[in-house]
Design a protein around this motif. Sequence first.
Motif, mmCIF file in Angstrom:
data_model
loop_
_atom_site.group_PDB
_atom_site.id
_atom_site.type_symbol
_atom_site.label_atom_id
_atom_site.label_comp_id
_atom_site.label_asym_id
_atom_site.label_seq_id
_atom_site.Cartn_x
_atom_site.Cartn_y
_atom_site.Cartn_z
ATOM 1 N N SER A 282 4.033 16.646 10.716
ATOM 2 C CA SER A 282 4.904 15.506 10.979
ATOM 3 C C SER A 282 6.168 15.949 11.700
ATOM 4 C CB SER A 282 5.259 14.811 9.665
ATOM 5 O OG SER A 282 6.178 13.775 9.890
ATOM 6 N N ASN A 283 6.753 17.057 11.255
ATOM 7 C CA ASN A 283 7.955 17.584 11.908
ATOM 8 C C ASN A 283 7.665 18.006 13.345
ATOM 9 O OD1 ASN A 283 9.604 17.142 9.720
ATOM 10 N ND2 ASN A 283 9.316 19.190 8.873
ATOM 11 N N GLU A 284 6.489 18.595 13.562
ATOM 12 C CA GLU A 284 6.119 18.993 14.916
ATOM 13 C C GLU A 284 5.988 17.761 15.814
ATOM 14 O OE1 GLU A 284 2.584 21.369 14.726
ATOM 15 O OE2 GLU A 284 3.551 22.897 13.500
ATOM 16 N N LEU A 285 5.399 16.693 15.285
ATOM 17 C CA LEU A 285 5.266 15.457 16.058
ATOM 18 C C LEU A 285 6.633 14.891 16.400
ATOM 19 C CD1 LEU A 285 2.310 13.690 14.236
ATOM 20 C CD2 LEU A 285 2.290 14.679 16.533
ATOM 21 N N MET A 286 7.544 14.910 15.428
ATOM 22 C CA MET A 286 8.887 14.371 15.661
ATOM 23 C C MET A 286 9.613 15.184 16.736
ATOM 24 S SD MET A 286 9.012 11.703 13.885
ATOM 25 C CE MET A 286 10.716 11.235 13.975
ATOM 26 N N ASP A 287 9.325 16.483 16.797
ATOM 27 C CA ASP A 287 9.966 17.331 17.798
ATOM 28 C C ASP A 287 9.513 16.994 19.211
ATOM 29 O OD1 ASP A 287 11.398 18.661 15.858
ATOM 30 O OD2 ASP A 287 10.018 20.367 15.751
ATOM 31 N N ILE A 288 8.267 16.548 19.380
ATOM 32 C CA ILE A 288 7.784 16.294 20.734
ATOM 33 C C ILE A 288 7.968 14.846 21.188
ATOM 34 C CG2 ILE A 288 6.114 18.176 20.674
ATOM 35 C CD1 ILE A 288 3.927 16.029 20.370
ATOM 36 N N ILE A 289 8.388 13.978 20.282
ATOM 37 C CA ILE A 289 8.564 12.571 20.663
ATOM 38 C C ILE A 289 9.554 12.406 21.814
ATOM 39 C CG2 ILE A 289 9.493 10.351 19.869
ATOM 40 C CD1 ILE A 289 7.895 10.779 17.300
ATOM 41 N N PRO A 290 10.712 13.055 21.805
ATOM 42 C CA PRO A 290 11.622 12.899 22.953
ATOM 43 C C PRO A 290 10.973 13.346 24.268
ATOM 44 C CG PRO A 290 12.794 13.869 21.111
ATOM 45 C CD PRO A 290 11.333 13.835 20.733
ATOM 46 N N GLU A 291 10.177 14.411 24.213
ATOM 47 C CA GLU A 291 9.489 14.873 25.409
ATOM 48 C C GLU A 291 8.483 13.833 25.892
ATOM 49 O OE1 GLU A 291 7.811 18.797 24.898
ATOM 50 O OE2 GLU A 291 9.545 19.401 23.716
ATOM 51 N N LEU A 292 7.776 13.217 24.951
ATOM 52 C CA LEU A 292 6.813 12.184 25.313
ATOM 53 C C LEU A 292 7.510 10.977 25.920
ATOM 54 C CD1 LEU A 292 4.352 12.266 22.279
ATOM 55 C CD2 LEU A 292 3.916 13.064 24.604
ATOM 56 N N GLU A 293 8.635 10.591 25.360
ATOM 57 C CA GLU A 293 9.392 9.457 25.889
ATOM 58 C C GLU A 293 9.874 9.751 27.311
ATOM 59 O OE1 GLU A 293 9.739 6.385 24.640
ATOM 60 O OE2 GLU A 293 8.390 7.081 23.075
ATOM 61 N N ALA A 294 10.343 10.953 27.543
ATOM 62 C CA ALA A 294 10.792 11.332 28.879
ATOM 63 C C ALA A 294 9.615 11.312 29.855
ATOM 64 C CB ALA A 294 11.436 12.714 28.855
ATOM 65 N N TYR A 295 8.465 11.782 29.404
ATOM 66 C CA TYR A 295 7.264 11.789 30.248
ATOM 67 C C TYR A 295 6.845 10.363 30.586
ATOM 68 C CZ TYR A 295 2.464 12.689 31.743
ATOM 69 O OH TYR A 295 1.298 12.727 32.449
ATOM 70 N N LYS A 296 6.876 9.469 29.594
ATOM 71 C CA LYS A 296 6.515 8.071 29.848
ATOM 72 C C LYS A 296 7.476 7.434 30.849
ATOM 73 C CE LYS A 296 6.245 6.429 25.649
ATOM 74 N NZ LYS A 296 5.992 5.596 24.477
ATOM 75 N N MET A 297 8.750 7.745 30.747
ATOM 76 C CA MET A 297 9.733 7.189 31.676
ATOM 77 C C MET A 297 9.466 7.704 33.092
ATOM 78 S SD MET A 297 11.523 5.099 30.021
ATOM 79 C CE MET A 297 12.812 4.773 31.183
ATOM 80 N N THR A 298 9.095 8.974 33.214
ATOM 81 C CA THR A 298 8.779 9.540 34.522
ATOM 82 C C THR A 298 7.574 8.847 35.123
ATOM 83 O OG1 THR A 298 9.686 11.682 33.887
ATOM 84 C CG2 THR A 298 8.181 11.674 35.745
ATOM 85 N N LEU A 299 6.551 8.617 34.308
ATOM 86 C CA LEU A 299 5.357 7.930 34.796
ATOM 87 C C LEU A 299 5.684 6.512 35.252
ATOM 88 C CD1 LEU A 299 2.569 8.976 32.273
ATOM 89 C CD2 LEU A 299 2.828 9.701 34.641
ATOM 90 N N ALA A 300 6.495 5.811 34.463
ATOM 91 C CA ALA A 300 6.874 4.445 34.826
ATOM 92 C C ALA A 300 7.664 4.452 36.128
ATOM 93 C CB ALA A 300 7.690 3.804 33.709
ATOM 94 N N TYR A 301 8.565 5.402 36.279
ATOM 95 C CA TYR A 301 9.366 5.515 37.503
ATOM 96 C C TYR A 301 8.454 5.787 38.698
ATOM 97 C CZ TYR A 301 12.648 7.388 40.908
ATOM 98 O OH TYR A 301 13.367 7.628 42.055
ATOM 99 N N ASP A 302 7.538 6.740 38.529
ATOM 100 C CA ASP A 302 6.615 7.076 39.607
ATOM 101 C C ASP A 302 5.748 5.883 39.983
ATOM 102 O OD1 ASP A 302 7.608 9.640 39.635
ATOM 103 O OD2 ASP A 302 5.931 10.517 38.552
ATOM 104 N N LEU A 303 5.283 5.137 38.998
ATOM 105 C CA LEU A 303 4.451 3.967 39.267
ATOM 106 C C LEU A 303 5.242 2.908 40.019
ATOM 107 C CD1 LEU A 303 1.788 2.472 39.005
ATOM 108 C CD2 LEU A 303 2.541 1.669 36.761
ATOM 109 N N ASN A 304 6.475 2.676 39.604
ATOM 110 C CA ASN A 304 7.321 1.699 40.302
ATOM 111 C C ASN A 304 7.555 2.110 41.752
ATOM 112 O OD1 ASN A 304 7.581 -0.004 38.122
ATOM 113 N ND2 ASN A 304 9.418 1.007 37.366
#
Length: 79
Positions: free
Chosen positions: A10-32
């Motif tokens: 669970s702690n490992e998952l919580m550590d990567i959530i910010p990275e996942l959010e940043a990745y999703k934002m990059t994908l959304a930006y690229d798609l736009n």
Amino acid sequence: MNQGVTLEESNELMDIIPELEAYKMTLAYDLNKLVEAVEIEKIHFALEVNKGNRTRAAEMLGLKRTCLLAKMRKYEIVY
């Protein structure tokens, strides 16, 4: 079969959530950016084929003329 999540996992998952959010934002930006590039290309093509006639270009693109004009303003397309 253990399907639970340990505290350590669970702690490992919580550590990567910010990275996942940043990745999703990059994908959304690229798609736009991709959508914008395609719209610009298609608008230029429709205007060229229709010799600058915005009404016919809008019809070709399946848009209302006012929508085409708004997109032209947005992308600073002068024809």
